[in-house]
Design a protein around this motif. Structure first.
Motif, short mmCIF file in Angstrom:
data_model
loop_
_atom_site.label_atom_id
_atom_site.label_comp_id
_atom_site.label_asym_id
_atom_site.label_seq_id
_atom_site.Cartn_x
_atom_site.Cartn_y
_atom_site.Cartn_z
N ALA A 106 1.00 -1.19 -0.02
CA ALA A 106 0.08 0.21 0.04
C ALA A 106 0.73 1.21 0.00
CB ALA A 106 -1.01 0.19 1.11
N LEU A 107 1.99 1.23 0.78
CA LEU A 107 2.91 2.27 0.66
C LEU A 107 3.50 2.66 -0.59
CD1 LEU A 107 4.43 2.06 4.37
CD2 LEU A 107 2.77 3.77 3.69
N SER A 108 3.90 1.55 -1.37
CA SER A 108 4.52 1.52 -2.62
C SER A 108 3.63 1.93 -3.67
CB SER A 108 5.22 0.27 -2.76
OG SER A 108 3.91 -0.66 -3.26
N ILE A 109 2.35 1.62 -3.36
CA ILE A 109 1.27 2.36 -4.43
C ILE A 109 1.30 3.66 -4.08
CG2 ILE A 109 -1.40 2.41 -4.74
CD1 ILE A 109 -1.27 -0.58 -4.15
N VAL A 110 0.98 4.26 -2.89
CA VAL A 110 0.99 5.80 -2.70
C VAL A 110 2.15 6.51 -3.31
CG1 VAL A 110 0.71 7.34 -0.80
CG2 VAL A 110 -0.95 5.50 -0.88
N ALA A 111 3.26 5.90 -2.96
CA ALA A 111 4.58 6.53 -3.28
C ALA A 111 4.57 6.69 -4.71
CB ALA A 111 5.78 5.97 -2.85
N ALA A 112 4.35 5.53 -5.44
CA ALA A 112 4.11 5.73 -7.06
C ALA A 112 3.19 6.71 -7.52
CB ALA A 112 4.12 4.21 -7.71
N HIS A 152 -5.19 -6.65 -4.66
CA HIS A 152 -5.30 -5.76 -6.01
C HIS A 152 -6.81 -5.21 -6.21
CE1 HIS A 152 -5.72 -5.35 -10.43
NE2 HIS A 152 -4.98 -4.45 -10.12
N ALA A 153 -7.68 -6.12 -6.03
CA ALA A 153 -9.08 -5.78 -6.48
C ALA A 153 -9.50 -4.69 -5.34
CB ALA A 153 -10.03 -6.65 -6.40
N TYR A 154 -9.30 -5.00 -4.02
CA TYR A 154 -9.62 -4.09 -3.04
C TYR A 154 -8.96 -2.79 -3.10
CZ TYR A 154 -10.69 -2.64 1.90
OH TYR A 154 -11.16 -2.20 2.94
N GLU A 181 -2.56 1.31 -14.52
CA GLU A 181 -1.56 0.81 -14.91
C GLU A 181 -0.55 0.79 -13.62
OE1 GLU A 181 1.84 3.09 -17.77
OE2 GLU A 181 0.82 4.25 -16.57
N VAL A 182 -0.48 1.64 -12.59
CA VAL A 182 0.47 1.28 -11.55
C VAL A 182 -0.05 0.15 -11.04
CG1 VAL A 182 1.02 2.30 -9.33
CG2 VAL A 182 0.94 3.87 -11.33
N LEU A 183 -1.18 -0.32 -10.58
CA LEU A 183 -1.66 -1.37 -9.93
C LEU A 183 -1.28 -2.64 -10.52
CD1 LEU A 183 -2.48 0.91 -7.96
CD2 LEU A 183 -4.60 -0.73 -7.42
N PHE A 184 -1.39 -2.66 -11.74
CA PHE A 184 -1.31 -4.15 -12.69
C PHE A 184 0.11 -4.11 -12.88
CE2 PHE A 184 -5.66 -3.81 -14.64
CZ PHE A 184 -5.99 -5.06 -14.23
N ALA A 185 1.01 -3.16 -12.68
CA ALA A 185 2.47 -3.46 -12.69
C ALA A 185 2.67 -3.93 -11.41
CB ALA A 185 3.18 -2.03 -12.96
N ILE A 186 2.34 -3.28 -10.41
CA ILE A 186 2.67 -3.84 -9.08
C ILE A 186 2.21 -5.39 -8.86
CG2 ILE A 186 2.21 -3.69 -6.67
CD1 ILE A 186 2.44 -0.55 -7.04
#
Length: 461
Positions: A106-112, A152-154, A181-186
């Motif tokens: 979650a932190l990496s998602i927010v950072a990106a 991912h879905a959540y 884009e970001v979440l599918f990559a992660i």
């Protein structure tokens, strides 16, 4: 159907291309702006983080408190959703690692998203530790990968809801593409890395003697009939004796050495009088351990043996006899672990004998939080002055309302204690004799869990 194609390096432009050659282009130079406006729904959310504070603080400095706290709250929701859908993930050890992994992601998602940067080439290390835990608990790779998809879905659902809340309709289309884009990559990166880590851990586990012993121990803990002589042969441990269970764990990956954790468990059990020990690694960051003695003898981990290495924590169950005692002492140790994972104290030993009431009352933390605020009133506030009043009041009640003893324990004057008690009653909104038992319990919960159960602003009764 549509495909996402990246434009200029660094994400400053992107294209959303449709199957028939149509395209829609939009700038994302300021795409991270709305992410920096995110804020959690709850209070004191950052205090619930399960990652090292220095790691969280670094991201706070970069993107702000609100988005990081929102990510911590998102991670809790992700983990709860996963364990609800896949109950096998909710067991001790694995559940804690799952929460850490969710928070790291979650932190990496927010950072990106906030910094409008490329996704890191490797997933966070904390996101992969659950694979070894899953192997040790007999959870299959299918459940692990399903958890990634559920998370991912959540996350997508929550982010899209926030985009709708923060952005005008004209900007949401671009936000949807960027989030996707970001979440599918992660998620693709994480699924591949998790599969590799699980395969490595599984290969090591199936060839170890620990796998056979853990299977038998799990049968005992599940209440299945196990012949004592067979268990003795497999485990090298006598289940008919008197047992004290320990769980030893490391706070972070730097301390994650099963051999060192096992050594701490062995030392504590022997120092407590155990003549036989059984120690099993459960993933990389914790071990389960039991110490046994002849019937009637007490076995327990004495705090006088000194503090283990920094970052290592220990939970202990009560001494119990026989096969049932082997399981019940372990269950108590797991309850003490839960307290230890939430505790805001600096203790290293979480003994169920001392924490049994707190363990029972904190099973539902939201209810515990409401209870503390209801019973303490204005004493449930934050800050050093009110903390001092709570500490004084708790000591006063624990010493059977002795002003002299409390003054000696706290190294203050007797009149100072008397003034603090009077002030504490004023803030609480009632005399200490009113619901005294509940007051003492609330003070104990506040001392153990701190801001997890206290309000940012004092409440009234």
């Amino acid at each position: 159907m549509y495909l996402l194609t990246k434009g200029a390096l660094g994400g400053t432009d992107w294209s959303l291309r449709f199957g028939r050659g149509q395209s829609w282009r939009g700038p994302v130079d300021n795409m991270g702006g709305w992410i920096r406006e995110l804020a959690p729904r709850g209070r004191n959310v950052l205090s619930r983080s399960v990652l090292p504070s220095a790691q969280v603080d670094r991201l706070v400095d970069r993107v702000g408190t609100g988005p990081v706290a929102w990510a911590v709250e998102l991670a809790q929701g992700m983990a709860d959703h996963m364990t609800t859908q896949i109950p096998q993930l909710g067991v001790d050890g694995l559940a804690q690692e799952l929460r850490k992994g969710c928070e790291a992601v979650a932190l990496s998602i927010v950072a990106a998203l906030a910094e409008n940067t490329e996704v890191a080439p490797e997933p966070p290390a904390e996101a992969l530790t659950g694979a070894a835990e899953a192997v040790g608990r007999g959870v299959g790779i299918e459940h692990v990968l399903q958890s990634v998809q559920l998370g991912h879905a959540y996350a997508v659902r929550e982010l899209l809801a926030e985009a709708e809340r923060h952005l005008p309709a004209s900007d949401r289309f671009a936000a949807v593409g960027h989030i996707s884009e970001v979440l599918f990559a992660i998620v693709n990166q994480l699924s591949a890395a998790m599969t590799r880590e699980f395969s490595r851990a599984h290969a090591a586990w199936v060839t170890s003697s620990a796998a056979v012993r853990m299977e038998l121990v799990q049968e005992v803990l599940d209440g299945k009939p196990v012949a004592a002589d067979h268990a003795h042969r497999v485990l090298g441990y006598d289940l008919t004796r008197r047992h004290t269970a320990l769980v030893v764990w490391a706070d972070d990956l730097e301390q994650a050495d099963p051999g060192r954790l096992a050594g701490v468990a062995e030392q504590l059990l022997r120092a407590g009088g155990a003549t036989g020990t059984l120690i099993l690694p459960v993933g990389r960051q914790r071990v389960w351990a039991w110490g046994s003695s002849v019937r009637g003898a007490w076995v327990g981990p004495p705090a006088s043996t000194g503090t283990p290495l920094s970052g290592i924590r220990v939970a202990a169950g009560l001494p119990e006899s026989g096969v049932e005692g082997f399981a019940s002492s372990h269950g108590q140790a797991l309850d003490a672990v839960r307290v230890g994972m939430l505790s805001r104290t600096d203790r290293w030993l979480f003994d169920y004998a001392e924490l049994d009431l707190i363990a029972m009352l904190s099973t539902h933390l939201d209810e515990a939080r409401r209870f503390v605020r209801r019973e303490l009133g204005g004493l449930a506030g934050s800050g050093e002055p009110v903390t001092t009043l709570r500490t004084t009041l708790k000591s006063y009640l624990d010493t059977e309302r002795s002003l002299n003893t409390t003054a000696e324990l706290l190294h203050v004057a007797r009149n100072t204690v008397a003034y603090r008690i009077q002030r504490a009653e004023q803030l609480r909104g009632g005399e200490i004799e009113v619901r005294r038992m509940q007051l003492q319990v609330a003070l104990a919960l506040a001392e153990e869990f701190g801001d997890l159960v206290l309000s940012e602003q004092a409440t009234s009764r």
